[in-house]
Design an enzyme around this catalytic site. Structure first.
Site, PDB file in Angstrom:
ATOM      1  N   GLY A 128      22.565  30.993  45.870  1.00 18.29           N
ATOM      2  CA  GLY A 128      22.562  29.533  45.982  1.00 18.29           C
ATOM      3  C   GLY A 128      21.620  29.140  47.102  1.00 18.29           C
ATOM      4  N   SER A 129      22.137  29.098  48.317  1.00 17.98           N
ATOM      5  CA  SER A 129      21.288  28.767  49.476  1.00 17.98           C
ATOM      6  C   SER A 129      20.204  29.824  49.678  1.00 17.98           C
ATOM      7  CB  SER A 129      22.141  28.710  50.749  1.00 17.98           C
ATOM      8  OG  SER A 129      23.191  27.793  50.591  1.00 17.98           O
ATOM      9  N   ILE A 154      22.982  23.859  36.504  1.00 15.72           N
ATOM     10  CA  ILE A 154      21.660  23.266  36.293  1.00 15.72           C
ATOM     11  C   ILE A 154      21.807  21.853  35.720  1.00 15.72           C
ATOM     12  CG2 ILE A 154      19.391  23.583  35.233  1.00 15.72           C
ATOM     13  CD1 ILE A 154      20.325  25.694  37.425  1.00 15.72           C
ATOM     14  N   THR A 155      21.472  20.877  36.560  1.00 14.81           N
ATOM     15  CA  THR A 155      21.524  19.473  36.135  1.00 14.81           C
ATOM     16  C   THR A 155      20.559  19.265  34.968  1.00 14.81           C
ATOM     17  OG1 THR A 155      22.067  18.766  38.367  1.00 14.81           O
ATOM     18  CG2 THR A 155      21.185  17.069  36.907  1.00 14.81           C
ATOM     19  N   GLN A 334      40.860   5.085  52.740  1.00 14.26           N
ATOM     20  CA  GLN A 334      41.970   4.850  53.670  1.00 14.26           C
ATOM     21  C   GLN A 334      42.213   3.355  53.851  1.00 14.26           C
ATOM     22  OE1 GLN A 334      44.145   6.643  55.222  1.00 14.26           O
ATOM     23  NE2 GLN A 334      43.416   8.668  54.597  1.00 14.26           N
ATOM     24  N   GLU A 361      20.548  20.539  46.772  1.00 11.76           N
ATOM     25  CA  GLU A 361      19.215  20.407  47.394  1.00 11.76           C
ATOM     26  C   GLU A 361      19.267  20.821  48.878  1.00 11.76           C
ATOM     27  OE1 GLU A 361      16.463  17.829  45.956  1.00 11.76           O
ATOM     28  OE2 GLU A 361      17.525  17.333  44.114  1.00 11.76           O
ATOM     29  N   GLY A 362      20.076  21.841  49.156  1.00 12.19           N
ATOM     30  CA  GLY A 362      20.222  22.341  50.525  1.00 12.19           C
ATOM     31  C   GLY A 362      21.471  21.767  51.164  1.00 12.19           C
ATOM     32  N   THR A 363      22.473  22.623  51.406  1.00 15.14           N
ATOM     33  CA  THR A 363      23.734  22.142  51.997  1.00 15.14           C
ATOM     34  C   THR A 363      23.457  21.589  53.409  1.00 15.14           C
ATOM     35  OG1 THR A 363      24.225  24.247  53.085  1.00 15.14           O
ATOM     36  CG2 THR A 363      25.010  23.998  50.810  1.00 15.14           C
TER      37      THR A 363
HETATM   38  C1  FAD Z   1      26.380  18.316  41.139  1.00 16.03           C
HETATM   39  C2  FAD Z   1      25.490  19.498  41.368  1.00 16.03           C
HETATM   40  C3  FAD Z   1      24.243  19.553  40.763  1.00 16.03           C
HETATM   41  C4  FAD Z   1      23.414  20.655  40.949  1.00 16.03           C
HETATM   42  N1  FAD Z   1      22.186  20.703  40.306  1.00 16.03           N
HETATM   43  C5  FAD Z   1      21.400  21.805  40.443  1.00 16.03           C
HETATM   44  C6  FAD Z   1      20.152  21.916  39.733  1.00 16.03           C
HETATM   45  O1  FAD Z   1      19.741  21.000  39.016  1.00 16.03           O
HETATM   46  N2  FAD Z   1      19.429  23.060  39.853  1.00 16.03           N
HETATM   47  C7  FAD Z   1      19.836  24.110  40.637  1.00 16.03           C
HETATM   48  O2  FAD Z   1      19.135  25.117  40.692  1.00 16.03           O
HETATM   49  N3  FAD Z   1      21.021  24.036  41.335  1.00 16.03           N
HETATM   50  C8  FAD Z   1      21.797  22.916  41.252  1.00 16.03           C
HETATM   51  N4  FAD Z   1      22.991  22.821  41.935  1.00 16.03           N
HETATM   52  C9  FAD Z   1      23.416  23.956  42.764  1.00 16.03           C
HETATM   53  C10 FAD Z   1      23.222  23.705  44.244  1.00 16.03           C
HETATM   54  O3  FAD Z   1      21.863  23.577  44.536  1.00 16.03           O
HETATM   55  C11 FAD Z   1      23.892  24.843  45.023  1.00 16.03           C
HETATM   56  O4  FAD Z   1      25.291  24.694  44.828  1.00 16.03           O
HETATM   57  C12 FAD Z   1      23.550  24.814  46.495  1.00 16.03           C
HETATM   58  O5  FAD Z   1      22.221  25.206  46.715  1.00 16.03           O
HETATM   59  C13 FAD Z   1      24.459  25.743  47.330  1.00 16.03           C
HETATM   60  O6  FAD Z   1      24.543  27.006  46.768  1.00 16.03           O
HETATM   61  P1  FAD Z   1      25.973  27.671  46.491  1.00 16.03           P
HETATM   62  O7  FAD Z   1      26.833  26.653  45.824  1.00 16.03           O
HETATM   63  O8  FAD Z   1      25.757  28.950  45.800  1.00 16.03           O
HETATM   64  O9  FAD Z   1      26.596  27.904  47.927  1.00 16.03           O
HETATM   65  P2  FAD Z   1      26.276  29.120  48.933  1.00 16.03           P
HETATM   66  O10 FAD Z   1      24.818  29.227  49.162  1.00 16.03           O
HETATM   67  O11 FAD Z   1      27.016  30.324  48.467  1.00 16.03           O
HETATM   68  O12 FAD Z   1      26.948  28.575  50.245  1.00 16.03           O
HETATM   69  C14 FAD Z   1      28.348  28.594  50.491  1.00 16.03           C
HETATM   70  C15 FAD Z   1      28.588  28.065  51.900  1.00 16.03           C
HETATM   71  O13 FAD Z   1      27.938  28.922  52.847  1.00 16.03           O
HETATM   72  C16 FAD Z   1      27.069  28.154  53.667  1.00 16.03           C
HETATM   73  N5  FAD Z   1      25.863  28.936  54.001  1.00 16.03           N
HETATM   74  C17 FAD Z   1      25.082  29.675  53.165  1.00 16.03           C
HETATM   75  N6  FAD Z   1      24.052  30.220  53.835  1.00 16.03           N
HETATM   76  C18 FAD Z   1      24.169  29.795  55.125  1.00 16.03           C
HETATM   77  C19 FAD Z   1      23.403  29.972  56.326  1.00 16.03           C
HETATM   78  N7  FAD Z   1      22.271  30.696  56.338  1.00 16.03           N
HETATM   79  N8  FAD Z   1      23.853  29.394  57.470  1.00 16.03           N
HETATM   80  C20 FAD Z   1      24.969  28.648  57.467  1.00 16.03           C
HETATM   81  N9  FAD Z   1      25.720  28.418  56.391  1.00 16.03           N
HETATM   82  C21 FAD Z   1      25.325  28.970  55.214  1.00 16.03           C
HETATM   83  C22 FAD Z   1      26.699  26.934  52.843  1.00 16.03           C
HETATM   84  O14 FAD Z   1      26.300  25.856  53.671  1.00 16.03           O
HETATM   85  C23 FAD Z   1      28.019  26.669  52.115  1.00 16.03           C
HETATM   86  O15 FAD Z   1      28.856  25.922  52.937  1.00 16.03           O
HETATM   87  C24 FAD Z   1      23.832  21.734  41.777  1.00 16.03           C
HETATM   88  C25 FAD Z   1      25.092  21.656  42.419  1.00 16.03           C
HETATM   89  C26 FAD Z   1      25.904  20.565  42.212  1.00 16.03           C
HETATM   90  C27 FAD Z   1      27.245  20.521  42.901  1.00 16.03           C
END
Ligand code: FAD
Length: 384
Positions: A128-129, A154-155, A334, A361-363
């Site tokens: 993900g990230s 994937i949206t 609330q 798009e980046g947490t």
């Molecule tokens: C509504 C929705 C639409 C989306 N649309 C798309 C899309 O069109 N295309 C696509 O490719 N993806 C899409 N996504 C996926 C989204 O981009 C990912 O969920 C997001 O990048 C985070 O990845 P992950 O969920 O695997 O979390 P992870 O990367 O597993 O992260 C889990 C937790 O660990 C934390 N973390 C991870 N690495 C670090 C670090 N180095 N330092 C500190 N904290 C960290 C994160 O902040 C998070 O809190 C979508 C998600 C949602 C909810």
């Protein structure tokens, strides 16, 4: 117009876009949004209407205008605003900048008009990230490449006519091995499936799981240079992230508007609840943070409109605007008491939707990683 609409010098051309988007949100989106959320219904008709209105690729408009459009649409319909972030930021922007001319000619105007739908496939079950950890493989084979892997969340994934698919050419190279290919939706070997479970928010958007099994595309469909897929993703994310931040400003504004109206009207203990100091202070904080977020978004947009680098400013805007909007949505619920705990009001939907803005798009943590890296610079004491 909202009482919190813009109070300072927005150029006329940008204000025209904003007013057009506000009218569209009120006339076209607002009547449909609650039922679409309840039914989990994605509407191609709405996409076409957004294309027709010029919101997907506002002709001749500044990035500031695109942010004003995202704020207005985001204040009413998070799913429609999310669609725009993907179609315009993650799909059209990289095609514009990096695609060969024939692919640009084939796709740009159809995507801009909403006649074709695009999706950007980055996220995987194990990546993900950490984009460098992608397991989707890209293997050269004659004049083609062959793509194998699984993508999640994937949206637009089940509706897309075209995908930008990212994968790995050499796992040892991590982000330096990534490449991106434009893949037509009807290419053999693509399977589209629903996401497991029901989404918490963005329920009127389309999200899919995708599998690519021996998907063969011409090597000439590469977007960007060989092994420069990471830069392609970052380019798309820059505009996409700012759209997300602007959308968060819209949600924040909607929550504040509703809260002010309710705090004026609801009476308890013989007075307006807004006249209790704790409630008034909450409104004041919501207002101060909304104005801060909006200025950060506009600042990031104006930097790029002047030809300056805005990557740091975009991360600041996304971090602050999305976290503040989530806080505002919680406070608004609330403040409304039990009546906000149903979907009779829009606040629960805003809260469900806006959480995702702090994730995709980046947490928020990833924005902090980007910012702290920029602040600290390279470790000069590091031996290697
Ligand atoms: C509504 C929705 C639409 C989306 N649309 C798309 C899309 O069109 N295309 C696509 O490719 N993806 C899409 N996504 C996926 C989204 O981009 C990912 O969920 C997001 O990048 C985070 O990845 P992950 O969920 O695997 O979390 P992870 O990367 O597993 O992260 C889990 C937790 O660990 C934390 N973390 C991870 N690495 C670090 C670090 N180095 N330092 C500190 N904290 C960290 C994160 O902040 C998070 O809190 C979508 C998600 C949602 C909810």
């Amino acid at each position: 117009m909202s009482a919190y609409a813009l109070e300072y010098d927005i150029p006329d051309a940008d204000e025209t876009w904003r007013a057009k988007a506000a009218a569209f949100a009120a006339d076209v989106l607002a009547p449909l949004v609650r039922d679409a959320d309840r039914d989990g219904r994605f509407s191609r008709e709405t996409v076409l209407r957004m294309g027709e209105a010029g919101f997907i690729q506002p002709e001749g408009a500044s990035l500031l205008a695109a942010c004003l459009i995202a704020e207005e649409i985001g204040a009413v319909d998070g799913s429609a605003r999310g669609f725009l972030a993907v179609q315009a930021g993650l799909v059209l922007a990289p095609i514009h900048k990096f695609a060969p001319a024939d692919l640009r000619d084939a796709w740009v105007s159809r995507l801009a008009r909403g006649e074709a739908i695009g999706a950007c496939a980055l996220t995987e079950p194990e990546a993900g990230s950490d984009l460098g950890g992608m397991q989707t493989t890209i293997r050269a084979d004659g004049d083609d490449v062959v793509i194998d892997g699984t993508k999640v969340w994937i949206t637009n994934g089940s509706e897309a006519d075209v995908f930008l698919v990212f994968g790995q050419t050499d796992p040892a190279l991590r982000t330096r091995g990534l490449e991106c290919y434009l893949v037509a939706g009807d290419t053999p070997g693509i399977t589209r499936g629903p996401m497991p479970g029901q989404e918490l928010g963005h329920r009127a958007a389309d999200h899919a799981t995708l599998t690519f099994e021996g998907v063969r595309v011409p090597a000439a469909n590469r977007i960007g240079e060989a092994r420069k897929g990471f830069s392609v993703a970052m380019h798309g994310l820059e505009d996409g992230r700012l759209n997300v931040a602007a959308g968060a400003v819209g949600v924040h504004r909607a929550c504040l508007d509703a809260s002010i109206a309710f705090a004026r009207e609801r009476r308890q203990f013989g007075k307006r609840i807004g006249d209790f100091q704790q409630v008034g202070a909450t409104l004041a904080d919501m207002d101060a943070k909304l104005r801060s977020s909006r200025l950060l978004v506009h600042h990031a947009a104006r930097l790029k409109d002047r030809g300056l680098d805005n990557a740091h400013a975009v991360s600041v805007a996304k971090l602050v605007a999305t976290e503040s909007a989530l806080e505002a949505a919680t406070q608004a619920i609330q403040l409304h008491g039990s009546r906000a705990y149903t979907d009779e009001l829009d606040l629960g939907r805003h809260w469900r939707d806006v959480i995702a803005l702090t994730i995709y798009e980046g947490t928020s943590n990833i924005q902090r990683v980007i910012l702290s890296r920029n602040l600290l610079g390279k470790d000069e004491g590091k031996s290697s």
